[in-house]
Design a protein around this motif. Sequence first.
Motif, PDB file in Angstrom:
ATOM      1  N   SER A  13       0.838  -1.192   0.000  1.00 42.64           N
ATOM      2  CA  SER A  13       0.000   0.000   0.000  1.00 42.64           C
ATOM      3  C   SER A  13       0.873   1.241   0.000  1.00 42.64           C
ATOM      4  O   SER A  13       2.084   1.174   0.239  1.00 42.64           O
ATOM      5  CB  SER A  13      -0.905  -0.011   1.231  1.00 42.64           C
ATOM      6  OG  SER A  13      -0.102   0.053   2.410  1.00 42.64           O
ATOM      7  N   ALA A  14       0.257   2.372  -0.225  1.00 39.32           N
ATOM      8  CA  ALA A  14       1.008   3.629  -0.247  1.00 39.32           C
ATOM      9  C   ALA A  14       1.650   3.898   1.105  1.00 39.32           C
ATOM     10  O   ALA A  14       2.778   4.390   1.192  1.00 39.32           O
ATOM     11  CB  ALA A  14       0.071   4.779  -0.639  1.00 39.32           C
ATOM     12  N   ALA A  15       0.914   3.524   2.168  1.00 42.81           N
ATOM     13  CA  ALA A  15       1.464   3.747   3.509  1.00 42.81           C
ATOM     14  C   ALA A  15       2.692   2.892   3.754  1.00 42.81           C
ATOM     15  O   ALA A  15       3.678   3.345   4.333  1.00 42.81           O
ATOM     16  CB  ALA A  15       0.398   3.443   4.568  1.00 42.81           C
ATOM     17  N   ALA A  16       2.622   1.632   3.286  1.00 45.34           N
ATOM     18  CA  ALA A  16       3.767   0.746   3.469  1.00 45.34           C
ATOM     19  C   ALA A  16       4.952   1.221   2.663  1.00 45.34           C
ATOM     20  O   ALA A  16       6.098   1.184   3.122  1.00 45.34           O
ATOM     21  CB  ALA A  16       3.383  -0.679   3.068  1.00 45.34           C
ATOM     22  N   ASN A  17       4.683   1.669   1.422  1.00 48.50           N
ATOM     23  CA  ASN A  17       5.774   2.190   0.601  1.00 48.50           C
ATOM     24  C   ASN A  17       6.391   3.429   1.226  1.00 48.50           C
ATOM     25  O   ASN A  17       7.600   3.626   1.176  1.00 48.50           O
ATOM     26  CB  ASN A  17       5.267   2.513  -0.809  1.00 48.50           C
ATOM     27  CG  ASN A  17       5.228   1.274  -1.689  1.00 48.50           C
ATOM     28  OD1 ASN A  17       6.099   0.438  -1.609  1.00 48.50           O
ATOM     29  ND2 ASN A  17       4.188   1.171  -2.510  1.00 48.50           N
ATOM     30  N   TYR A  18       5.541   4.236   1.801  1.00 45.44           N
ATOM     31  CA  TYR A  18       6.055   5.417   2.481  1.00 45.44           C
ATOM     32  C   TYR A  18       6.924   5.008   3.653  1.00 45.44           C
ATOM     33  O   TYR A  18       7.963   5.611   3.931  1.00 45.44           O
ATOM     34  CB  TYR A  18       4.899   6.304   2.954  1.00 45.44           C
ATOM     35  CG  TYR A  18       5.370   7.484   3.767  1.00 45.44           C
ATOM     36  CD1 TYR A  18       5.912   8.617   3.141  1.00 45.44           C
ATOM     37  CD2 TYR A  18       5.287   7.462   5.167  1.00 45.44           C
ATOM     38  CE1 TYR A  18       6.366   9.698   3.902  1.00 45.44           C
ATOM     39  CE2 TYR A  18       5.721   8.525   5.920  1.00 45.44           C
ATOM     40  CZ  TYR A  18       6.266   9.652   5.279  1.00 45.44           C
ATOM     41  OH  TYR A  18       6.722  10.718   6.030  1.00 45.44           O
ATOM     42  N   SER A  19       6.511   3.922   4.338  1.00 44.01           N
ATOM     43  CA  SER A  19       7.291   3.439   5.477  1.00 44.01           C
ATOM     44  C   SER A  19       8.682   3.010   5.038  1.00 44.01           C
ATOM     45  O   SER A  19       9.672   3.302   5.703  1.00 44.01           O
ATOM     46  CB  SER A  19       6.553   2.283   6.145  1.00 44.01           C
ATOM     47  OG  SER A  19       7.331   1.736   7.188  1.00 44.01           O
ATOM     48  N   ILE A  20       8.765   2.315   3.879  1.00 49.16           N
ATOM     49  CA  ILE A  20      10.058   1.878   3.375  1.00 49.16           C
ATOM     50  C   ILE A  20      10.912   3.063   2.975  1.00 49.16           C
ATOM     51  O   ILE A  20      12.110   3.116   3.246  1.00 49.16           O
ATOM     52  CB  ILE A  20       9.856   0.925   2.185  1.00 49.16           C
ATOM     53  CG1 ILE A  20       9.316  -0.411   2.680  1.00 49.16           C
ATOM     54  CG2 ILE A  20      11.152   0.710   1.409  1.00 49.16           C
ATOM     55  CD1 ILE A  20       9.051  -1.405   1.575  1.00 49.16           C
ATOM     56  N   CYS A  21      10.276   4.044   2.329  1.00 45.59           N
ATOM     57  CA  CYS A  21      11.028   5.218   1.890  1.00 45.59           C
ATOM     58  C   CYS A  21      11.600   5.991   3.071  1.00 45.59           C
ATOM     59  O   CYS A  21      12.661   6.607   2.965  1.00 45.59           O
ATOM     60  CB  CYS A  21      10.127   6.138   1.064  1.00 45.59           C
ATOM     61  SG  CYS A  21       9.625   5.420  -0.507  1.00 45.59           S
ATOM     62  N   SER A  22      10.882   5.971   4.180  1.00 44.02           N
ATOM     63  CA  SER A  22      11.324   6.745   5.337  1.00 44.02           C
ATOM     64  C   SER A  22      12.250   5.966   6.260  1.00 44.02           C
ATOM     65  O   SER A  22      12.754   6.532   7.234  1.00 44.02           O
ATOM     66  CB  SER A  22      10.102   7.215   6.123  1.00 44.02           C
ATOM     67  OG  SER A  22       9.357   6.095   6.594  1.00 44.02           O
ATOM     68  N   MET A  23      12.462   4.695   5.978  1.00 45.35           N
ATOM     69  CA  MET A  23      13.327   3.879   6.838  1.00 45.35           C
ATOM     70  C   MET A  23      14.784   4.288   6.703  1.00 45.35           C
ATOM     71  O   MET A  23      15.245   4.629   5.610  1.00 45.35           O
ATOM     72  CB  MET A  23      13.195   2.393   6.489  1.00 45.35           C
ATOM     73  CG  MET A  23      12.011   1.712   7.118  1.00 45.35           C
ATOM     74  SD  MET A  23      12.056  -0.074   6.808  1.00 45.35           S
ATOM     75  CE  MET A  23      10.585  -0.564   7.679  1.00 45.35           C
ATOM     76  N   ALA A  24      15.489   4.195   7.791  1.00 43.69           N
ATOM     77  CA  ALA A  24      16.933   4.452   7.763  1.00 43.69           C
ATOM     78  C   ALA A  24      17.641   3.285   7.092  1.00 43.69           C
ATOM     79  O   ALA A  24      17.200   2.130   7.210  1.00 43.69           O
ATOM     80  CB  ALA A  24      17.457   4.629   9.184  1.00 43.69           C
ATOM     81  N   PRO A  25      18.728   3.536   6.359  1.00 43.84           N
ATOM     82  CA  PRO A  25      19.448   2.449   5.678  1.00 43.84           C
ATOM     83  C   PRO A  25      19.894   1.335   6.604  1.00 43.84           C
ATOM     84  O   PRO A  25      20.010   0.184   6.199  1.00 43.84           O
ATOM     85  CB  PRO A  25      20.645   3.174   5.046  1.00 43.84           C
ATOM     86  CG  PRO A  25      20.180   4.583   4.869  1.00 43.84           C
ATOM     87  CD  PRO A  25      19.287   4.858   6.043  1.00 43.84           C
ATOM     88  N   GLY A  26      20.142   1.668   7.875  1.00 42.65           N
ATOM     89  CA  GLY A  26      20.595   0.638   8.804  1.00 42.65           C
ATOM     90  C   GLY A  26      19.593  -0.477   9.009  1.00 42.65           C
ATOM     91  O   GLY A  26      19.967  -1.604   9.369  1.00 42.65           O
ATOM     92  N   ASN A  27      18.295  -0.175   8.795  1.00 40.72           N
ATOM     93  CA  ASN A  27      17.271  -1.211   8.960  1.00 40.72           C
ATOM     94  C   ASN A  27      17.365  -2.313   7.906  1.00 40.72           C
ATOM     95  O   ASN A  27      16.803  -3.402   8.092  1.00 40.72           O
ATOM     96  CB  ASN A  27      15.876  -0.574   8.900  1.00 40.72           C
ATOM     97  CG  ASN A  27      15.605   0.316  10.093  1.00 40.72           C
ATOM     98  OD1 ASN A  27      16.060   0.046  11.204  1.00 40.72           O
ATOM     99  ND2 ASN A  27      14.875   1.407   9.863  1.00 40.72           N
ATOM    100  N   PHE A  28      18.052  -2.024   6.790  1.00 37.71           N
ATOM    101  CA  PHE A  28      18.145  -2.991   5.696  1.00 37.71           C
ATOM    102  C   PHE A  28      19.456  -3.788   5.714  1.00 37.71           C
ATOM    103  O   PHE A  28      19.761  -4.484   4.755  1.00 37.71           O
ATOM    104  CB  PHE A  28      18.030  -2.263   4.353  1.00 37.71           C
ATOM    105  CG  PHE A  28      16.706  -1.585   4.143  1.00 37.71           C
ATOM    106  CD1 PHE A  28      15.618  -2.307   3.682  1.00 37.71           C
ATOM    107  CD2 PHE A  28      16.549  -0.236   4.426  1.00 37.71           C
ATOM    108  CE1 PHE A  28      14.397  -1.688   3.483  1.00 37.71           C
ATOM    109  CE2 PHE A  28      15.332   0.386   4.240  1.00 37.71           C
ATOM    110  CZ  PHE A  28      14.239  -0.331   3.773  1.00 37.71           C
ATOM    111  N   THR A  29      20.192  -3.688   6.807  1.00 31.53           N
ATOM    112  CA  THR A  29      21.466  -4.414   6.891  1.00 31.53           C
ATOM    113  C   THR A  29      21.358  -5.702   7.686  1.00 31.53           C
ATOM    114  O   THR A  29      22.355  -6.404   7.852  1.00 31.53           O
ATOM    115  CB  THR A  29      22.540  -3.522   7.539  1.00 31.53           C
ATOM    116  OG1 THR A  29      22.129  -3.173   8.871  1.00 31.53           O
ATOM    117  CG2 THR A  29      22.775  -2.261   6.730  1.00 31.53           C
TER     118      THR A  29
END
Length: 611
Positions: A13-29
């Motif tokens: 959803s748009a909200a989930a995509n927004y959540s990913i866009c706003s995540m800090a890069p460290g969350n993806f490590t």
Amino acid sequence: MSSTPKIRAHGLSAAANYSICSMAPGNFTHGLTGVNLQMDDTTTLTLWLSILAVCLIVVVSRLVQGGVSQLRHIFNLKTDSVQQAYWARNGTWIWPWLKRRLIYAPLGKKRHNRNFQVARLDMGILPSRFHTLLLTLYILSNIIYCLFLDYKSCNRAAVLAELRGRTGHLAFVNMMPLIVFAGRNNALIPLLRVSFDTFNIFHRWIGRLVAVEAIAHTAAWMAAKNVADRLTHQQDGMMRAIQDNTFLAWGMASLLAMIFILIQASSAIRHLAYETFLHLHQALAIIAFLAAAVHGHMGQLPLTNYVYATIALWFLERAIRWGRIIYHNFGVSSSTQVTVEALSEACRVTFHLKRPWQVRPGCHVYAHFPTLTWSLSSHPFSIAWYDMQDNPFRSPEDDKLPTTIADLRSPLPARTSNSITLIMSKKSGMTAKLHARASAAPSGVIKIKGYIEGPYGGLESMHSYGTVILFAGGVGITHQMPHVRDLLQTYNDGTSAVRKVILVWSVRSQDAFNWIHPWMTEILQMPHRQQVLKVLLFVTKPRHAGDVVSRSNQVRMYGGRCKPERIVEEEFEKRVGAMAVTVCGPGAFADEVRGAVREKVQEGVVDFVEE
């Protein structure tokens, strides 16, 4: 280490995509954040389906080939040379074309089994054209799967996380065919009638692919970690993370082991000291797989069960090996005895087994000599001769001749002869030690402890062909001798279609004739040998020109190099029925035979078998 919730960039959803866009890069490590598990499962299923499709195509083609061979065999049991003419002609153009242009074809013009060198370093052999096609498709598919990412994602770190997940996922998946293809007891070998050497080629290339995918997996993590560290102004964050996190440390241990395997498995290093390579290779593989299993378990990663299953398959294959060794070589109170006879630049080695084997022409075994070398390594050798007698017998060297009526009436000893003989050419390592020990004995004969594993191979039968040409180079004669005896025996029994057998042997000197002298004498005394068998001997470096003398029209001797193209051309014109050509010898010699056969496959039924 606990895993984070699965967050994907696809179909959100748009909200989930927004959540990913706003995540800090460290969350993806770490964890599964950004990993597209649904696409990972799809690529896994597609990969397995592609492997299954290739196997089904091979099975169908083998069934068709087997059906044609069986019909040819049955219809030609009682036919003469003229009546077999129907089977000498190609029934279609496409199969002979495929054999010449793809299946039998080397990658380039001629070189396939002859090792190629770069700066005097041995770089191994080139895969055939057909093998190269399959390998290219397999590797390209893996590259496409790895690069099929969501490049529209608003967060670069999320793309790196998806790449990290995909490459690690595929590395785990590819571990299973990597181990299955390396096994001598691979069930696909008899099912597909594909040789172990062919599977070994795929094993090497899939091993390289797994290592590259593991490197890409780590590189994606390092890239994401580097982005996160720059934003938080951390220094040495990457090394500190590996040192402080056992999950990452185990993953790095697996990666380093794979990189070492990638280096030490190169042909140049492998040929310098094979036994050292083999033991180091196995040790590194164990480290890589166990470390990967711990890495997956601690991170609760998907497909960790693949690694567990792969390790279980490896142990199962080893258990089958040792089970066969124990069953065939060890009795209640005794074990296999080995007689070693020193010959010129070779040894004739006979294993007296505890139980009978089912041996087929073209089989090979792996020989072990625990009293000769400390290692558990084994070496492959073609079975040169075998003697399986189920009835009790008297051994001339162990039993006295009968001298009284009572001796004649005495029962024979309750034992059987189950012997397999190999010819081991003296090279370096184990074969050199064995030859030196036997040569040092006053009689040139010693008895030592040893055991063999097998038999393996022997997938191709020559019984349905009217003409069979058996090429041998040097010690490669050991592969062809059982074929000669089998074809003559089945001809006399009326159970094969063979009418002509041509044995071509190329050796450096006449000394090599002593290797097979007792068996060749037995063959030359078989009934109808003169009607069926022709032997062509080529001595490339005779001591004296006068030594090269033909004994008869059936056994001809020539000085100089063997020219396979001339022999194949001559015998093709005089062939009876379908023709089979098989070769066992040095790589350059095998390539010449292959080239000679390719020139004829579109002119008539000619099949090529390489050992």
